[in-house]
Structure formats: structure tokens, C-alpha cells
Write a protein that holds these residues in place. Structure first.
Motif, PDB file in Angstrom:
ATOM      1  N   TYR A 467       0.823  -1.207   0.000  1.00 27.76           N
ATOM      2  CA  TYR A 467       0.000   0.000   0.000  1.00 27.76           C
ATOM      3  C   TYR A 467       0.859   1.260   0.000  1.00 27.76           C
ATOM      4  CZ  TYR A 467      -3.032   3.711   1.817  1.00 27.76           C
ATOM      5  OH  TYR A 467      -3.685   4.900   2.009  1.00 27.76           O
ATOM      6  N   TRP A 471       2.189   4.714  -7.024  1.00 27.28           N
ATOM      7  CA  TRP A 471       1.270   4.123  -7.993  1.00 27.28           C
ATOM      8  C   TRP A 471       1.971   3.657  -9.255  1.00 27.28           C
ATOM      9  CZ3 TRP A 471      -3.105   1.843  -8.014  1.00 27.28           C
ATOM     10  CH2 TRP A 471      -3.789   1.632  -9.210  1.00 27.28           C
ATOM     11  N   GLU A 475       1.683   0.112 -11.923  1.00 24.61           N
ATOM     12  CA  GLU A 475       1.505   0.115 -13.374  1.00 24.61           C
ATOM     13  C   GLU A 475       2.595  -0.708 -14.058  1.00 24.61           C
ATOM     14  OE1 GLU A 475       1.502   4.203 -14.457  1.00 24.61           O
ATOM     15  OE2 GLU A 475      -0.492   4.611 -13.629  1.00 24.61           O
TER      16      GLU A 475
END
Length: 501
Positions: A467, A471, A475
Motif C-alpha cells: 500500500y 502508484w 503500473e
């Protein structure tokens, strides 16, 4: 049909029966050599580079807490690894364990995943290693040309990308300005990657003996950091221990408890590495006894050293000054001890090679195992006729890591490292529970203590650390996984050795 193949698996009994029949490798590694591989894989850039960098960027003095959080999650996984290592002492580590419990598809995902992760660890460590080599060269008055000192920055890479695409008539709303520095390729990082690949392509015991000596020198260097630095700690540098959260001009958050968690996510790859020694199971003299011991011993030694170094570094200088690629040496230079700085640089230069050794060894043997099981072409599982090593995948990995380490900045590569290993840890912890239910009567040389608490806790820690990752990591990880599934269904599922059975 493909889904059925995805779920088929080898039995634990089948793998155990094969242990005594395998003759691909020579059994030459004892307990201390295995432990040295584990310690060598764990202690490296985490101490000599990332401890300082994450203190400066995300956690402040609480980087020690980042290591503790990462270490707790890693310890839960280590206990699960230890059980599997004693139960299934076969080359391939998490890939092989997954094959026995979760099936071929899950095993492929783990193996494909770790193949990239281990290779990227080699690249990250090589970049950090290069920084310390250049500190030593500068002390001796030797300076590399600017183009060869470092890799391109992220903005420089983006500039060249836009320039190349722009030549095709594509325009960009926010073009990146031309680079102002001359950094283009980290030649030292590339060279050490190739050198380690060559070392691992010769006899395993030669490399293992050299690795044990290197690890000894490295531990002495870390002990020097702790022993000397302890006398120069200024406790005022620890206040505030967890700096207040702030946001930079790009909207990126730093510090606070979220920063501690982000720091733990980034340094996590510095507190695993013990898993690399399990990939050498078929080269261990007494794998069922020695592998579990080596896993736990290597992690315990490393965690004590990591926490101590983190506290010393942030105690002797303000955490804001620790952002360089040779942060330990920089800290001792700042307090007027350049001779210690030079000794540390020497220890780092020698010692970090063992990290490269451990992770490239692990990557090559996972590649070998995938090929031996038919999931990749058999050409990769042909051992060297003279040296008895998986020389083909080793040298390919050497070239790949050399290119990555030479071209990409350390931050870009480090962000890609952890998510795959964390995912593998989740699967290993879950597999231990599944096997306890499915086959409770198996003879286990090591049993994970309080397994119904330890394994779920390892899963929770790993999920929490995932977490905290940026981000962009998700990907890039998704792209690699999609590519892996294409390879599996196009080649691996049809050529698997289980088709013959």
C-alpha cells in the motif's frame, strides 16, 4: 485446457523424492557459506545508501522504525521460508514451493515475478556501489568523465524520449527542457554487474568462499560505523523523531507516519535476501538441516546491524543531510572523520559485492528451475560442462543488469523492486497455511512457530507495505505480469514437463 494446466501441481512427496536424484549441481555449500550468502544478500545498499536516503526523504530519524516495520514483516515470511526450505530443499525457492502447493500457474507468476525483482536488486545495488567507488577514486585524485559518472536523470530520459517521438511529428503540451548535466551512463555500475555474472559462471564453491570473506569484511565495516559513530551521537538530531508531514512543490508528501511507512516500503528490499540462499538448495551439503538455520540466522544478524546503523547515522548528523548516494561516508566527513569515511567506503565497495552475488545467484537459479520444468526453453537449463553452473542465464542476467544499472537512476529502479517480492511473501505465507491443512502429517524439519498467527501477520505486513508504494510501481508491475502470462500460455503451459506425466 489452459486453465487446467494453470492449476496442476507437483506433489511435495514427488519433489522430496527428487532431492536425492538431482545431479545438475554439486553439493558444496555448508551452513556458514549459506548464512554468508543470506547476510550478503541482506546487508548492503540498505545500510550504505538507503538508510540515509530514506531518512532525508521520508522518515527522518524514524527510519529506524521503517527498518523495524519492514523487518517484522520480513521475519514472518522468513519463518515460513524456513519451513519450506527444510521441507522441499529444491532449487527455485518460492517458485518451487508455490508449484507444490498452489499449482503451476501460481508458481510461474512467482518465478516470473522474482526473476525481474532479483535482477533489479542487482541493478540498484550496482548503482549504489558505483557511488562509493567514485568516493574512493576522488580521494585518490581520479575522476571519471562526467558522462560515465552517473546514469541519466528521469528528466533527461524524458527529454530524449520526447525528442525521439517528436521527430515523428508528435507534440507535447509540457516539453522537458534540454538536460543541463552531462551524465549519460554509469559505467562502473555496469562493469560490476558483468564481473559478478562472470564470477558466478565459474565454480560455485569458488564464488562462495570469496563471498564469505567479503561478508566478513562488510560486517567489520558496519561494526566500525556503529562503534565509532556511537561516540558522536547528538540526541538533539533525533528531535523530532518523526518529523511533521510536508508536501513539496509537486504535491508529493514526505515524513509523518505515512512517510515512515513509505520508508519501510522502500527499504523492504534491504531486509530480504535470505530467500536467495534457498535458491541454492541443491548445492547445499545438508539442505534440510542447514537451510532453515541459515535463513533465520542471516536475518537476525542483519536486523540488529540495520537498526543500530540507522540510529547512529541520524544521531551524528541532521537527517536532512543524508540524501547522497554515499550517505554513510558523507556523515562521517561532516563530523570531521574523513579517515573513517575512507575505511567505510572501502568496506562498502568490497562488501556490497556480496549482495550482487546473492541476488544474481538467486535470479539465475530461478531462471534455471523455470527452464528445467519446461516453462522456458530447455536451452537455459544446460549447466556449463566444466564448471557445473547455469552459465547461460547468469551471463544474460549480467548483460541485462549492466544495461539497467548503467542507464537508469537508483530511485527509478528501486521503486520497481519491492512489489514483486512482497507479493511472493504473501503467497509463501498463504502456502504454509494451505499445506498445514492439506498435509498436516508431513515430516517437517522446521515448523513455523504459531503459524496461524505468524503467517497471517506476514501477509498483513506485506499488504501494508505494498500500500505504501508509489502508484507507478503498480503500473509497471502489471505490465510485467501481463507479459509473463502471455509467455506462460503461449509457451510454458504447452511445454511443461508435467505434460509428460
Amino acid at each position: 485446457m489452459s486453465l487446467a494446466r494453470f492449476l496442476r501441481h507437483k506433489s511435495v512427496e514427488q519433489l522430496q523424492a527428487e532431492v536425492g536424484k538431482r545431479s545438475d549441481f554439486r553439493r558444496v555449500l555448508g551452513l556458514w557459506q549459506l548464512t554468508a550468502i543470506g547476510i550478503g544478500g541482506i546487508i548492503g545498499v540498505g545500510i550504505f545508501v538507503l538508510a540515509g536516503q530514506q531518512a532525508a526523504m521520508n522518515a527522518g530519524p524514524a527510519v529506524a522504525l521503517s527498518f523495524i516495520i519492514a523487518g517484522l514483516g520480513s521475519a514472518c515470511a522468513a519463518l515460513c521460508y524456513a519451513e519450506f526450505a527444510g521441507l522441499i530443499p529444491v532449487t527455485g525457492s518460492a517458485y518451487t514451493y508455490g508449484y507444490a502447493v498452489l499449482g503451476e500457474g501460481a508458481a510461474w507468476i512467482i518465478g516470473w515475478d522474482l526473476l525481474l525483482e532479483y535482477a533489479l536488486v542487482v541493478a540498484v545495488v550496482a548503482i549504489g556501489w558505483s557511488g562509493y567507488v567514485q568516493v574512493l577514486l576522488a580521494t585518490a585524485g581520479v575522476h571519471l568523465p562526467e558522462w560515465a559518472q552517473k546514469s541519466m536523470s528521469a528528466d533527461t530520459m524524458k527529454y530524449y524520449w520526447q525528442h525521439a517521438v517528436g521527430s515523428l511529428g508528435v507534440t507535447f503540451a509540457n516539453p522537458v527542457p534540454a538536460p543541463t548535466d552531462g551524465h549519460r551512463f554509469n559505467i562502473i555500475a555496469a562493469a560490476i554487474s558483468l564481473l559478478v555474472a562472470i564470477m558466478l559462471s565459474v565454480r560455485t564453491e569458488w564464488g562462495a568462499r570469496l563471498n564469505t570473506l567479503i561478508v566478513t569484511i562488510k560486517v567489520i565495516g558496519v561494526a566500525l560505523v556503529i562503534g565509532v559513530g556511537a561516540f558522536f551521537i547528538n540526541t538533539a538530531n533525533w528531535h523530532p523523531f518523526i518529523p511533521a508531514r510536508v508536501f513539496d512543490d509537486k504535491g508529493m508528501g514526505h515524513f509523518g507516519w505515512h512517510g515512515v511507512l513509505t520508508g519501510a516500503s522502500v527499504v523492504f528490499f534491504a531486509v530480504f535476501g535470505y530467500d536467495t540462499l534457498t535458491t541454492a538448495a541443491e548445492e547445499a551439503k545438508n539442505p534440510q538441516r542447514d537451510l532453515p538455520r541459515a535463513v533465520l540466522l542471516s536475518l537476525a544478524v542483519a536486523m540488529v546491524l540495520y537498526i543500530a546503523v540507522s540510529l547512529v547515522l541520524t544521531g551524528i548528523v541532521p537527517y536532512t543531510s543524508l540524501g547522497g548516494e554515499a550517505s554513510v561516508s558523507d556523515a562521517f566527513n561532516a563530523i570531521g572523520l574523513p579517515w573513517i569515511s575512507n575505511i567505510i567506503a572501502v568496506a562498502a565497495v568490497i562488501g556490497v559485492v556480496s549482495v550482487l552475488f546473492a541476488f544474481m545467484l538467486g535470479a539465475a537459479r530461478i531462471w534455471f528451475a523455470l527452464s528445467r520444468d519446461g516453462l522456458l526453453p530447455a536451452w537455459f537449463s544446460k549447466v556449463h560442462p566444466r564448471f557445473g553452473t547455469p552459465a547461460r542465464p547468469t551471463m544474460i542476467l549480467g548483460v541485462f543488469t549492466a544495461v539497467v544499472a548503467g542507464l537508469l537512476p537508483i530511485g527509478e529502479v528501486a521503486e520497481l523492486v519491492n512489489i514483486g517480492t512482497l507479493s511472493a511473501f504473501i503467497l509463501i505465507c498463504a502456502s504454509v497455511l494451505v499445506l498445514r491443512v492439506r498435509k498436516p502429517g508431513l515430516q517437517r524439519n522446521f515448523r513455523t512457530p504459531a503459524v496461524w498467527f505468524t503467517a497471517p501477520l506476514g501477509i498483513v505486513f506485506s499488504l501494508a507495505l505494498i500500500y505504501g508504494l508509489p502508484w507507478i510501481t503498480f503500473e509497471r508491475f502489471a505490465v510485467w505480469m501481463v507479459l509473463g502470462l502471455i509467455v506462460y500460455f503461449a509457451y510454458g503451459a504447452r511445454h511443461s514437463k508435467l505434460n509428460d506425466e
